[in-house]
Design a protein around this motif. Structure first.
Motif, PDB file in Angstrom:
ATOM      1  N   ALA A  26       0.835  -1.191   0.000  1.00  0.00           N
ATOM      2  CA  ALA A  26       0.000   0.000   0.000  1.00  0.00           C
ATOM      3  C   ALA A  26       0.876   1.249   0.000  1.00  0.00           C
ATOM      4  CB  ALA A  26      -0.916  -0.001   1.218  1.00  0.00           C
ATOM      5  N   GLU A  27       0.363   2.335  -0.594  1.00  0.00           N
ATOM      6  CA  GLU A  27       1.138   3.564  -0.640  1.00  0.00           C
ATOM      7  C   GLU A  27       1.402   4.096   0.770  1.00  0.00           C
ATOM      8  OE1 GLU A  27       1.107   7.800  -3.110  1.00  0.00           O
ATOM      9  OE2 GLU A  27      -0.277   6.180  -3.628  1.00  0.00           O
ATOM     10  N   GLY A  28       0.464   3.874   1.678  1.00  0.00           N
ATOM     11  CA  GLY A  28       0.679   4.282   3.062  1.00  0.00           C
ATOM     12  C   GLY A  28       1.838   3.544   3.699  1.00  0.00           C
ATOM     13  N   THR A  29       1.993   2.280   3.333  1.00  0.00           N
ATOM     14  CA  THR A  29       3.114   1.487   3.849  1.00  0.00           C
ATOM     15  C   THR A  29       4.435   2.014   3.303  1.00  0.00           C
ATOM     16  OG1 THR A  29       1.676  -0.457   3.932  1.00  0.00           O
ATOM     17  CG2 THR A  29       4.053  -0.845   4.063  1.00  0.00           C
ATOM     18  N   VAL A  30       4.430   2.443   2.047  1.00  0.00           N
ATOM     19  CA  VAL A  30       5.626   3.034   1.460  1.00  0.00           C
ATOM     20  C   VAL A  30       6.041   4.269   2.251  1.00  0.00           C
ATOM     21  CG1 VAL A  30       6.597   4.173  -0.574  1.00  0.00           C
ATOM     22  CG2 VAL A  30       5.135   2.170  -0.862  1.00  0.00           C
ATOM     23  N   LYS A  31       5.070   5.117   2.578  1.00  0.00           N
ATOM     24  CA  LYS A  31       5.373   6.329   3.340  1.00  0.00           C
ATOM     25  C   LYS A  31       5.951   5.986   4.711  1.00  0.00           C
ATOM     26  CE  LYS A  31       1.855   9.158   1.061  1.00  0.00           C
ATOM     27  NZ  LYS A  31       0.599   9.949   1.236  1.00  0.00           N
ATOM     28  N   THR A  32       5.440   4.914   5.316  1.00  0.00           N
ATOM     29  CA  THR A  32       5.965   4.487   6.613  1.00  0.00           C
ATOM     30  C   THR A  32       7.427   4.069   6.485  1.00  0.00           C
ATOM     31  OG1 THR A  32       3.789   3.749   7.374  1.00  0.00           O
ATOM     32  CG2 THR A  32       5.712   2.835   8.496  1.00  0.00           C
ATOM     33  N   HIS A  33       7.730   3.284   5.441  1.00  0.00           N
ATOM     34  CA  HIS A  33       9.114   2.856   5.219  1.00  0.00           C
ATOM     35  C   HIS A  33      10.022   4.060   4.966  1.00  0.00           C
ATOM     36  CE1 HIS A  33       8.622  -1.412   5.439  1.00  0.00           C
ATOM     37  NE2 HIS A  33       7.764  -1.472   4.435  1.00  0.00           N
ATOM     38  N   ILE A  34       9.544   5.038   4.205  1.00  0.00           N
ATOM     39  CA  ILE A  34      10.353   6.220   3.913  1.00  0.00           C
ATOM     40  C   ILE A  34      10.636   6.993   5.196  1.00  0.00           C
ATOM     41  CG2 ILE A  34      10.375   8.463   2.740  1.00  0.00           C
ATOM     42  CD1 ILE A  34       8.858   7.138   0.447  1.00  0.00           C
ATOM     43  N   GLY A  35       9.639   7.098   6.066  1.00  0.00           N
ATOM     44  CA  GLY A  35       9.850   7.765   7.339  1.00  0.00           C
ATOM     45  C   GLY A  35      10.921   7.082   8.171  1.00  0.00           C
ATOM     46  N   ARG A  36      10.908   5.751   8.162  1.00  0.00           N
ATOM     47  CA  ARG A  36      11.930   5.001   8.902  1.00  0.00           C
ATOM     48  C   ARG A  36      13.311   5.173   8.273  1.00  0.00           C
ATOM     49  NH1 ARG A  36       8.184  -0.435   9.537  1.00  0.00           N
ATOM     50  NH2 ARG A  36       6.895   0.330  11.269  1.00  0.00           N
ATOM     51  N   LEU A  37      13.357   5.222   6.932  1.00  0.00           N
ATOM     52  CA  LEU A  37      14.629   5.435   6.255  1.00  0.00           C
ATOM     53  C   LEU A  37      15.221   6.798   6.608  1.00  0.00           C
ATOM     54  CD1 LEU A  37      13.772   4.005   2.718  1.00  0.00           C
ATOM     55  CD2 LEU A  37      15.475   3.083   4.299  1.00  0.00           C
ATOM     56  N   LEU A  38      14.383   7.813   6.618  1.00  0.00           N
ATOM     57  CA  LEU A  38      14.856   9.158   6.959  1.00  0.00           C
ATOM     58  C   LEU A  38      15.440   9.182   8.364  1.00  0.00           C
ATOM     59  CD1 LEU A  38      11.911  11.274   5.494  1.00  0.00           C
ATOM     60  CD2 LEU A  38      14.225  11.129   4.572  1.00  0.00           C
ATOM     61  N   THR A  39      14.773   8.485   9.284  1.00  0.00           N
ATOM     62  CA  THR A  39      15.241   8.454  10.670  1.00  0.00           C
ATOM     63  C   THR A  39      16.530   7.652  10.814  1.00  0.00           C
ATOM     64  OG1 THR A  39      12.979   8.650  11.515  1.00  0.00           O
ATOM     65  CG2 THR A  39      14.641   7.792  13.032  1.00  0.00           C
ATOM     66  N   LYS A  40      16.544   6.442  10.256  1.00  0.00           N
ATOM     67  CA  LYS A  40      17.709   5.563  10.425  1.00  0.00           C
ATOM     68  C   LYS A  40      18.952   6.107   9.736  1.00  0.00           C
ATOM     69  CE  LYS A  40      15.242   1.161  11.059  1.00  0.00           C
ATOM     70  NZ  LYS A  40      15.052  -0.226  10.550  1.00  0.00           N
ATOM     71  N   LEU A  41      18.774   6.745   8.591  1.00  0.00           N
ATOM     72  CA  LEU A  41      19.918   7.245   7.830  1.00  0.00           C
ATOM     73  C   LEU A  41      20.219   8.709   8.126  1.00  0.00           C
ATOM     74  CD1 LEU A  41      19.162   5.500   4.410  1.00  0.00           C
ATOM     75  CD2 LEU A  41      20.769   4.787   6.191  1.00  0.00           C
ATOM     76  N   GLU A  42      19.440   9.296   9.039  1.00  0.00           N
ATOM     77  CA  GLU A  42      19.618  10.700   9.413  1.00  0.00           C
ATOM     78  C   GLU A  42      19.639  11.589   8.173  1.00  0.00           C
ATOM     79  OE1 GLU A  42      22.934  11.248  12.026  1.00  0.00           O
ATOM     80  OE2 GLU A  42      22.390   9.564  13.304  1.00  0.00           O
ATOM     81  N   ALA A  43      18.721  11.304   7.264  1.00  0.00           N
ATOM     82  CA  ALA A  43      18.618  12.060   6.013  1.00  0.00           C
ATOM     83  C   ALA A  43      17.525  13.108   6.144  1.00  0.00           C
ATOM     84  CB  ALA A  43      18.300  11.122   4.853  1.00  0.00           C
TER      85      ALA A  43
END
Length: 208
Positions: A174-191
């Motif tokens: 789901a597109e909402g799941t994609v947004k969740t993954h992107i949020g986690r990527l931003l946090t984990k990679l400090e981007a």
């Protein structure tokens, strides 16, 4: 004409220069917000597009519309300055109509768009200096070690320039799941944003 011909788009205002654009956004404050898009020229009298973008983002903050910069000049300093000023996209005016419309829709959804001709130089200019947290030198830990397999897949698709909807279709989520993954990527990679994720992916060698 191109935009007004689209069933999901409407032009709500036009300005002759950067100063007028800043004033117009203030007058339209109750009608435009983060889901709307400003098509911003670069070279204009009174106030150039980069300064106008910076002023609009500073005044409106999170409530400001997204800015898609359009220019005839494929120069590095314009790309860098526009992104630093808070623009979400950068395209050349000779972009195909379908590419321009696709960029408007992508930016409206919160995605970032950079002209293909500028992407390689942008990566070359910033990848070596991008902070991703911790020691990321040759003997340092892998900055992607904390990612799940699914998050890596999403990161690869982002690096390929896919929008959230395209990632959802490719990875069957789901597109909402994609947004969740992107949020986690931003946090984990400090981007800071999506562009920074692209730089991290290329620096880590996820794409050849």
């Amino acid at each position: 004409m191109l935009i007004d011909a689209q069933p999901d788009m409407q032009v709500v205002g036009e300005a002759a220069d950067g100063g007028a654009a800043v004033d117009l956004i203030e007058r339209l404050a109750d009608r435009v917000g983060p889901g709307d898009v400003i098509l911003m020229d670069v070279r204009m009298p009174v106030l150039d597009g980069v300064a106008a973008t910076r002023a609009i983002r500073a005044r409106r903050g999170p409530a400001s519309p997204q800015v898609l910069v359009l220019t005839t000049f494929d120069l590095d300093e314009y790309v860098h300055a526009a992104l630093h000023a808070g623009a979400s996209g950068f395209l050349l005016k000779d972009a195909r109509p379908e590419d321009l419309l696709g960029a408007v829709r992508a930016v409206a959804r919160g995605d970032a768009v950079v002209a293909p001709s500028a992407t390689r130089r942008l990566l070359d200019a910033f990848a070596g200096r991008l902070p991703v947290g911790g020691d990321t030198g040759p003997s340092g830990p892998d900055p992607l070690a904390a990612l799940t397999d699914r998050e890596r897949e999403v990161l690869v698709e982002i690096a390929r320039g896919a929008t959230n909807a395209e990632i959802a279709a490719t990875l069957y989520m789901a597109e909402g799941t994609v947004k969740t993954h992107i949020g986690r990527l931003l946090t984990k990679l400090e981007a800071r944003d999506r562009v920074a994720l692209v730089l991290v992916a290329h620096r880590a060698g996820l794409l050849t």
